[in-house]
Design a protein around this motif. Structure first.
Motif, PDB file in Angstrom:
ATOM      1  N   ARG A  36       0.834  -1.205   0.000  1.00 53.69           N
ATOM      2  CA  ARG A  36       0.000   0.000   0.000  1.00 53.69           C
ATOM      3  C   ARG A  36       0.869   1.255   0.000  1.00 53.69           C
ATOM      4  NH1 ARG A  36      -5.106  -0.606   2.406  1.00 53.69           N
ATOM      5  NH2 ARG A  36      -5.350   1.663   2.143  1.00 53.69           N
ATOM      6  N   SER A  68      -1.885   0.431  10.874  1.00 50.39           N
ATOM      7  CA  SER A  68      -3.151   1.101  10.592  1.00 50.39           C
ATOM      8  C   SER A  68      -2.957   2.604  10.422  1.00 50.39           C
ATOM      9  CB  SER A  68      -4.145   0.824  11.729  1.00 50.39           C
ATOM     10  OG  SER A  68      -5.366   1.476  11.483  1.00 50.39           O
ATOM     11  N   LYS A  76      -5.568   8.792   3.047  1.00 45.26           N
ATOM     12  CA  LYS A  76      -5.834  10.238   3.034  1.00 45.26           C
ATOM     13  C   LYS A  76      -4.824  10.994   2.161  1.00 45.26           C
ATOM     14  CE  LYS A  76      -8.246  10.398   7.461  1.00 45.26           C
ATOM     15  NZ  LYS A  76      -8.251  10.876   8.861  1.00 45.26           N
ATOM     16  N   ARG A  89       4.781   9.451  16.345  1.00 45.23           N
ATOM     17  CA  ARG A  89       4.028   9.969  17.499  1.00 45.23           C
ATOM     18  C   ARG A  89       3.202   8.862  18.146  1.00 45.23           C
ATOM     19  NH1 ARG A  89       3.215  14.511  14.181  1.00 45.23           N
ATOM     20  NH2 ARG A  89       1.213  13.699  13.462  1.00 45.23           N
ATOM     21  N   SER A 118      -2.425  11.271  24.220  1.00 43.31           N
ATOM     22  CA  SER A 118      -2.241  12.195  23.096  1.00 43.31           C
ATOM     23  C   SER A 118      -3.056  13.478  23.247  1.00 43.31           C
ATOM     24  CB  SER A 118      -2.623  11.504  21.782  1.00 43.31           C
ATOM     25  OG  SER A 118      -4.027  11.345  21.686  1.00 43.31           O
ATOM     26  N   ILE A 119      -4.053  13.468  24.116  1.00 46.81           N
ATOM     27  CA  ILE A 119      -4.844  14.690  24.298  1.00 46.81           C
ATOM     28  C   ILE A 119      -4.585  15.326  25.659  1.00 46.81           C
ATOM     29  CG2 ILE A 119      -6.681  14.094  22.690  1.00 46.81           C
ATOM     30  CD1 ILE A 119      -8.325  13.152  25.063  1.00 46.81           C
ATOM     31  N   THR A 146     -11.037   9.689  27.265  1.00 49.92           N
ATOM     32  CA  THR A 146     -10.659  10.363  26.018  1.00 49.92           C
ATOM     33  C   THR A 146     -11.867  11.014  25.355  1.00 49.92           C
ATOM     34  OG1 THR A 146      -8.918   8.730  25.691  1.00 49.92           O
ATOM     35  CG2 THR A 146      -9.530  10.043  23.788  1.00 49.92           C
ATOM     36  N   SER A 150     -12.397  14.872  24.417  1.00 43.81           N
ATOM     37  CA  SER A 150     -12.666  15.212  23.018  1.00 43.81           C
ATOM     38  C   SER A 150     -13.958  16.010  22.875  1.00 43.81           C
ATOM     39  CB  SER A 150     -12.768  13.936  22.171  1.00 43.81           C
ATOM     40  OG  SER A 150     -11.551  13.248  22.164  1.00 43.81           O
TER      41      SER A 150
ATOM     42  N   ASP B 120      -9.797   1.508  10.969  1.00 39.46           N
ATOM     43  CA  ASP B 120      -8.684   0.605  11.270  1.00 39.46           C
ATOM     44  C   ASP B 120      -9.104  -0.860  11.148  1.00 39.46           C
ATOM     45  OD1 ASP B 120     -10.240   0.287  13.519  1.00 39.46           O
ATOM     46  OD2 ASP B 120      -8.934   1.470  14.816  1.00 39.46           O
ATOM     47  N   TRP B 124      -8.431   1.022   6.199  1.00 41.02           N
ATOM     48  CA  TRP B 124      -8.711   2.338   5.621  1.00 41.02           C
ATOM     49  C   TRP B 124      -8.862   2.255   4.102  1.00 41.02           C
ATOM     50  CZ3 TRP B 124      -9.676   6.119   9.117  1.00 41.02           C
ATOM     51  CH2 TRP B 124      -9.215   5.903  10.429  1.00 41.02           C
ATOM     52  N   GLU B 152     -11.075   3.763  15.191  1.00 39.03           N
ATOM     53  CA  GLU B 152     -11.237   5.028  14.479  1.00 39.03           C
ATOM     54  C   GLU B 152     -11.793   4.738  13.091  1.00 39.03           C
ATOM     55  OE1 GLU B 152      -8.071   7.829  14.425  1.00 39.03           O
ATOM     56  OE2 GLU B 152      -7.494   7.461  16.500  1.00 39.03           O
ATOM     57  N   TYR B 153     -12.649   5.639  12.625  1.00 36.30           N
ATOM     58  CA  TYR B 153     -13.245   5.432  11.311  1.00 36.30           C
ATOM     59  C   TYR B 153     -13.685   6.767  10.720  1.00 36.30           C
ATOM     60  CZ  TYR B 153     -17.819   6.094  13.492  1.00 36.30           C
ATOM     61  OH  TYR B 153     -18.894   6.629  14.164  1.00 36.30           O
ATOM     62  N   TRP B 162     -13.538  12.697   2.550  1.00 31.13           N
ATOM     63  CA  TRP B 162     -13.486  12.007   3.852  1.00 31.13           C
ATOM     64  C   TRP B 162     -14.210  12.858   4.888  1.00 31.13           C
ATOM     65  CZ3 TRP B 162      -9.810   7.839   5.352  1.00 31.13           C
ATOM     66  CH2 TRP B 162      -9.279   7.184   4.229  1.00 31.13           C
ATOM     67  N   PRO B 170     -15.366  12.429  18.436  1.00 34.73           N
ATOM     68  CA  PRO B 170     -14.236  12.654  17.524  1.00 34.73           C
ATOM     69  C   PRO B 170     -12.995  11.916  18.021  1.00 34.73           C
ATOM     70  CG  PRO B 170     -14.580  14.557  18.928  1.00 34.73           C
ATOM     71  CD  PRO B 170     -15.691  13.611  19.236  1.00 34.73           C
ATOM     72  N   ALA B 171     -12.160  11.495  17.103  1.00 29.47           N
ATOM     73  CA  ALA B 171     -10.907  10.841  17.494  1.00 29.47           C
ATOM     74  C   ALA B 171      -9.971  11.840  18.139  1.00 29.47           C
ATOM     75  CB  ALA B 171     -10.251  10.210  16.267  1.00 29.47           C
ATOM     76  N   ALA B 172      -9.132  11.331  19.022  1.00 28.61           N
ATOM     77  CA  ALA B 172      -8.215  12.221  19.742  1.00 28.61           C
ATOM     78  C   ALA B 172      -7.196  12.824  18.783  1.00 28.61           C
ATOM     79  CB  ALA B 172      -7.515  11.442  20.848  1.00 28.61           C
ATOM     80  N   ARG B 173      -6.764  12.046  17.817  1.00 31.75           N
ATOM     81  CA  ARG B 173      -5.721  12.513  16.896  1.00 31.75           C
ATOM     82  C   ARG B 173      -6.338  12.935  15.568  1.00 31.75           C
ATOM     83  NH1 ARG B 173      -1.259   9.622  19.020  1.00 31.75           N
ATOM     84  NH2 ARG B 173      -2.014   7.986  20.407  1.00 31.75           N
ATOM     85  N   ASP B 175      -4.091  13.341  12.515  1.00 32.58           N
ATOM     86  CA  ASP B 175      -2.724  13.419  11.988  1.00 32.58           C
ATOM     87  C   ASP B 175      -2.652  13.875  10.534  1.00 32.58           C
ATOM     88  OD1 ASP B 175      -1.221  12.373  14.296  1.00 32.58           O
ATOM     89  OD2 ASP B 175      -2.414  10.569  13.925  1.00 32.58           O
ATOM     90  N   PHE B 176      -3.730  13.686   9.805  1.00 31.85           N
ATOM     91  CA  PHE B 176      -3.638  13.930   8.363  1.00 31.85           C
ATOM     92  C   PHE B 176      -4.665  14.953   7.879  1.00 31.85           C
ATOM     93  CE2 PHE B 176      -2.417   9.431   9.115  1.00 31.85           C
ATOM     94  CZ  PHE B 176      -1.054   9.577   8.899  1.00 31.85           C
ATOM     95  N   THR B 178      -7.925  15.528   7.966  1.00 32.02           N
ATOM     96  CA  THR B 178      -9.356  15.226   8.092  1.00 32.02           C
ATOM     97  C   THR B 178      -9.585  14.397   9.351  1.00 32.02           C
ATOM     98  OG1 THR B 178      -9.038  13.297   6.684  1.00 32.02           O
ATOM     99  CG2 THR B 178      -9.760  15.313   5.627  1.00 32.02           C
ATOM    100  N   PRO B 179     -10.501  14.836  10.207  1.00 33.35           N
ATOM    101  CA  PRO B 179     -10.697  14.146  11.487  1.00 33.35           C
ATOM    102  C   PRO B 179     -11.424  12.814  11.325  1.00 33.35           C
ATOM    103  CG  PRO B 179     -12.284  15.918  11.239  1.00 33.35           C
ATOM    104  CD  PRO B 179     -11.364  16.012  10.059  1.00 33.35           C
ATOM    105  N   ASN B 180     -11.191  11.935  12.273  1.00 34.69           N
ATOM    106  CA  ASN B 180     -11.878  10.647  12.327  1.00 34.69           C
ATOM    107  C   ASN B 180     -12.881  10.643  13.466  1.00 34.69           C
ATOM    108  OD1 ASN B 180     -10.166   9.659  10.274  1.00 34.69           O
ATOM    109  ND2 ASN B 180      -8.624   9.070  11.797  1.00 34.69           N
TER     110      ASN B 180
END
Lengths: 213, 189
Positions: A36, A68, A76, A89, A118-119, A146, A150, B120, B124, B152-153, B162, B170-173, B175-176, B178-180
């Protein structure tokens, strides 16, 4: 219906039964990370990402969440550098979570703990939650912590709520109710008060939150 | 030579006589029957039933009856598939759920030609888990079995857009860019 058609009937029935099996139908086999990545990032980045995942895995970090995260970046259309940074990270958070939760923690607990870290949740909160759960899984309290943060609940307040529930050995429903109140509060920011540690009875899970039919 | 011929009558008399038999023949024949003959009692019933099952036979059906039988088989198969797809599935709005369970994902995307679920749990991959359009206009859904954990999705609209699930945490991270979203499937340790 001739005897020879009985075999065909058995085949039809077998296909029908096979088609009725639901479990794996929506879960494709895991793709090769390397394959991938090859479709998306340059060779140098791909080599670095694969080496990073291998290195973290050798240090004891579970490989699945790292793969993952990298695949999420591929989906993305992130750059190789972005993917590498995100994997790094996550790997660091997973290592910290494992240290905070102890050697006996399950992988799902470690991943939930990494999200909490992480938060901005302190590692000692994870340690207290894990200790307060005894032999029970800490997944739900960690995930609730979490989710509360959030949803906009301050970290300290969310930690107090979850630690209180955990110390009282509250049932799973109490954590869901805490999340529901956070949702209500998120939708009504002017509403006074914080998330109480005790969930009042009579708030069914799933109400007031979903636009689903 | 006529029927009155003495020679012919003597010959016919000799032919009509039974040949001499060994006195132990009956015992030997019955011993063989007991050794190779059909089993008695319960095992005999089993053998007869097996023979009945294995014996080829012809069933005569009118075309109408044949079509009815085929329709019945198809209905049974369709019903089993339908039941398997409509097991009680919790929605994301139910919060944390027990493992392993079918989770129903619902997303509203008016005007979308296709919507897929990525996360995950499917590497993805936007091609892995397409949602189905429901009777309600613009509402898409699918039920997916998830193992215990925090998943996460996101939804991918028309292959490129996306989007997070507005009904889920919402996901905590992020990273890219667009939020998950997150769904937690509680375990039972």
């Amino acid at each position: 219906m001739r005897p020879t058609s009985m075999g065909a009937l058995r085949l039809v029935l077998a296909l029908g039964v096979a088609g009725a099996r639901p479990a794996a139908a929506q879960q494709p086999a895991a793709s090769s990370l390397d394959t991938r990545l090859r479709s998306r990032v340059d060779d140098a980045s791909r080599s670095r990402i694969v080496a990073l995942v291998d290195s973290l895995a050798e240090s004891g970090v579970a490989r699945a969440p790292l793969n993952s995260k990298a695949l999420e970046g591929v989906g993305k259309r992130a750059s190789g550098t972005q993917i590498e940074s995100a994997v790094r990270r996550l790997g660091a958070d997973l290592q910290r979570a494992r240290t905070a939760l102890g050697a006996g923690a399950a992988e799902v607990e470690i991943e939930a703990g990494a999200d909490a870290l992480s938060i901005g949740v302190a590692p000692d909160v994870l340690t207290k939650i894990r200790a307060g759960r005894g032999n029970a899984s800490a997944l739900l309290p960690l995930a609730t912590l979490t989710d509360l943060v959030s949803r906009g609940i301050p970290v300290d307040e969310a930690a107090r709520t979850v630690l209180s529930l955990s110390a009282r050995h509250s049932p799973d429903a109490s954590y869901r109710e805490a999340q529901q109140r956070a949702v209500t509060r998120e939708r009504s920011p002017a509403a006074p008060g914080s998330v109480p540690p005790h969930a009042p009875a009579g708030l069914p899970a799933g109400k007031g939150r979903s636009p689903r039919p | 030579m006529t029927d009155d011929d003495p020679k012919l009558q003597r010959l016919a008399k000799e032919l009509r006589q039974e040949p001499p038999l060994d006195s132990t023949l009956d015992q030997r024949v019955m011993a063989l029957v007991r050794q190779h003959g059909p089993a008695a009692g319960r095992s005999g019933l089993v053998v007869r039933f097996r023979d009945w099952l294995l014996e080829p036979r012809t069933l005569r059906l009118s075309p109408l009856a044949g079509m009815a039988a085929a329709a019945l088989v198809l209905i049974i198969i369709a019903a089993s598939v339908s039941l398997s797809r409509h097991q009680p599935a919790r929605t994301i709005a139910d919060g944390a759920i027990s493992q392993p369970e079918w989770v129903r994902f619902v997303f509203t995307a008016p005007g979308a030609a296709q919507v897929s679920l990525v996360g995950d749990f499917n590497d993805w991959d936007p091609a892995a888990t397409p949602l189905h359009a429901t009777a309600a206009d613009g509402v898409w859904s699918i039920s997916v079995p998830l193992s215990a954990g925090r998943h996460e999705y996101a939804f991918v609209v028309d292959g490129a857009d996306w989007r997070p699930d507005p009904a889920a945490p919402p996901a905590a991270r992020s990273d890219f860019g667009t939020p998950n979203s997150v769904v937690t499937v509680a375990d039972r340790l």
